[in-house]
Write an enzyme that holds these catalytic residues in place. Structure first.
Site: not given
Length: 215
Positions: A44, A82, A137, A203
């Site tokens: 990620d 983040e 998101e 995803e």
């Protein structure tokens, strides 16, 4: 029905598949093994670095002054909050788990290549790029909110799991996703639909690859 809701409704099965994977279920339950979490975070982070650049491009293409400012502020949030989580958590997990941090799973490589194409090509509109951002998101908000609403998160869940949930839930993140959704509704058109579909599939494949690679 808004344009974004039309997409969510039309491709509900794909969206649900991406938001209910066993990976995020176990993460929210605090049972996801450290090696799988570390592998996911390494992957990620590669994705995140491209995502930041893509958000910068999105801001540069935005046709509305107020929306452009919101995008710029969000870039700053990503770069601080983040990114700190990645650094702290990867360092902690790496002290417990031996894993090659140069690894790039084929499915993740495909996803990153897709985003790089969005980034480098001049053939994509603001509407198409904001649709890609919105789907990414919305997936995260959905799995995090479902766990919160269904009360499946243990009260004693460890920081490495809780912080990732917190980063993708709550008022701040919900407002960010709503902003993206509103932008899709403002500028989206039929040319955005395929990107929505592609992103749903990518995803799911991201989660699936990270979950199954070490089995």
């Amino acid at each position: 029905m808004s344009f974004s809701d039309q997409l969510l409704n039309k491709y509900q099965n794909l969206f649900t598949k991406a938001t209910t994977h066993q990976f995020t279920t176990e993460l929210c339950q605090g049972t996801l093994p450290d090696n799988k979490l570390l592998l996911y975070l390494i992957q990620d982070l590669k994705f995140f670095q491209v995502g930041i650049r893509l958000t910068c491009k999105l801001a540069s293409l935005c046709d509305d002054d107020e929306s452009q400012i919101k995008l710029a502020k969000q870039i700053g949030f990503f770069a601080n909050n983040e990114n700190d989580y990645f650094q702290i958590c990867i360092k902690d997990l790496s002290s417990k788990v031996a894993l090659d941090q140069s690894i790039l799973l084929p499915q993740v490589e495909t996803y990153v290549a897709y985003l790089k194409n969005l980034l480098k090509s001049n053939n994509y509109s603001y509407g198409q790029l904001v649709t890609a951002h919105y789907l990414m998101e919305e997936v995260y908000l959905k799995w995090a909110n479902d766990a919160i609403e269904n009360n499946t998160i243990p009260s004693d869940i460890e920081w490495k799991h809780k912080e990732w949930i917190d980063l993708h839930s709550g008022e701040g993140f919900s407002n960010w996703v709503k902003f993206l959704k509103d932008e899709v509704d403002r500028v989206g058109d039929e040319t955005c639909e395929q990107i929505f579909v592609d992103m749903c599939k990518l995803e799911f494949e991201f989660f699936d690859a990270c979950y199954k690679h070490l089995e």
